[in-house]
Design a protein around this motif. Structure first.
Motif, mmCIF file in Angstrom:
data_model
loop_
_atom_site.group_PDB
_atom_site.id
_atom_site.type_symbol
_atom_site.label_atom_id
_atom_site.label_comp_id
_atom_site.label_asym_id
_atom_site.label_seq_id
_atom_site.Cartn_x
_atom_site.Cartn_y
_atom_site.Cartn_z
ATOM 1 N N MET A 161 0.829 -1.203 0.000
ATOM 2 C CA MET A 161 0.000 0.000 0.000
ATOM 3 C C MET A 161 0.865 1.255 0.000
ATOM 4 O O MET A 161 0.561 2.234 -0.689
ATOM 5 N N ARG A 162 1.961 1.244 0.766
ATOM 6 C CA ARG A 162 2.856 2.392 0.795
ATOM 7 C C ARG A 162 3.486 2.608 -0.574
ATOM 8 O O ARG A 162 3.546 3.739 -1.074
ATOM 9 N N ARG B 28 2.281 1.656 -3.478
ATOM 10 C CA ARG B 28 1.232 2.102 -4.404
ATOM 11 C C ARG B 28 0.947 3.588 -4.216
ATOM 12 O O ARG B 28 0.786 4.330 -5.193
ATOM 13 N N LYS B 29 0.918 4.022 -2.958
ATOM 14 C CA LYS B 29 0.672 5.439 -2.686
ATOM 15 C C LYS B 29 1.816 6.296 -3.229
ATOM 16 O O LYS B 29 1.584 7.357 -3.804
ATOM 17 N N GLU B 30 3.053 5.820 -3.049
ATOM 18 C CA GLU B 30 4.196 6.555 -3.581
ATOM 19 C C GLU B 30 4.123 6.664 -5.105
ATOM 20 O O GLU B 30 4.417 7.714 -5.672
ATOM 21 N N ARG C 247 1.429 6.658 -6.981
ATOM 22 C CA ARG C 247 0.388 7.626 -7.328
ATOM 23 C C ARG C 247 0.877 9.054 -7.118
ATOM 24 O O ARG C 247 0.597 9.931 -7.934
#
Length: 78
Positions: A60-61, A63-65, A67
């Motif tokens: 998740m981290r 993926r957020k980075e 984005r």
């Protein structure tokens, strides 16, 4: 007599929430009910589950980075 009953009612209205707040914030209550319940739901000895959770957090981290990088690169192009 009317003032005395109103004072009594006001003291009752104020003392009940304050007392409940004080009781619920006692360390013994917290340890006994909340922490034990959390340990029942999420047992600390489950190493596999902990590793899976950590891997999920890492995905998740990342993926957020990605984005954030995409949005920054799109902004810099404009």
């Amino acid at each position: 007599m009317g003032v005395k009953i109103e004072v009594f009612r006001m003291m009752l209205y104020l003392s009940f929430p304050v007392t409940m707040f004080w009781i619920s914030n006692q360390a013994e209550y917290f340890e006994e009910y909340i922490v034990k319940r959390k340990r029942e739901i999420f047992p600390p000895g489950e190493e596999l589950q902990r590793r899976e959770l950590e891997a999920f957090k890492e995905r998740m981290r990342a993926r957020k980075e990605q984005r954030m990088l995409k949005s920054l690169s799109a902004e810099s192009e404009n």
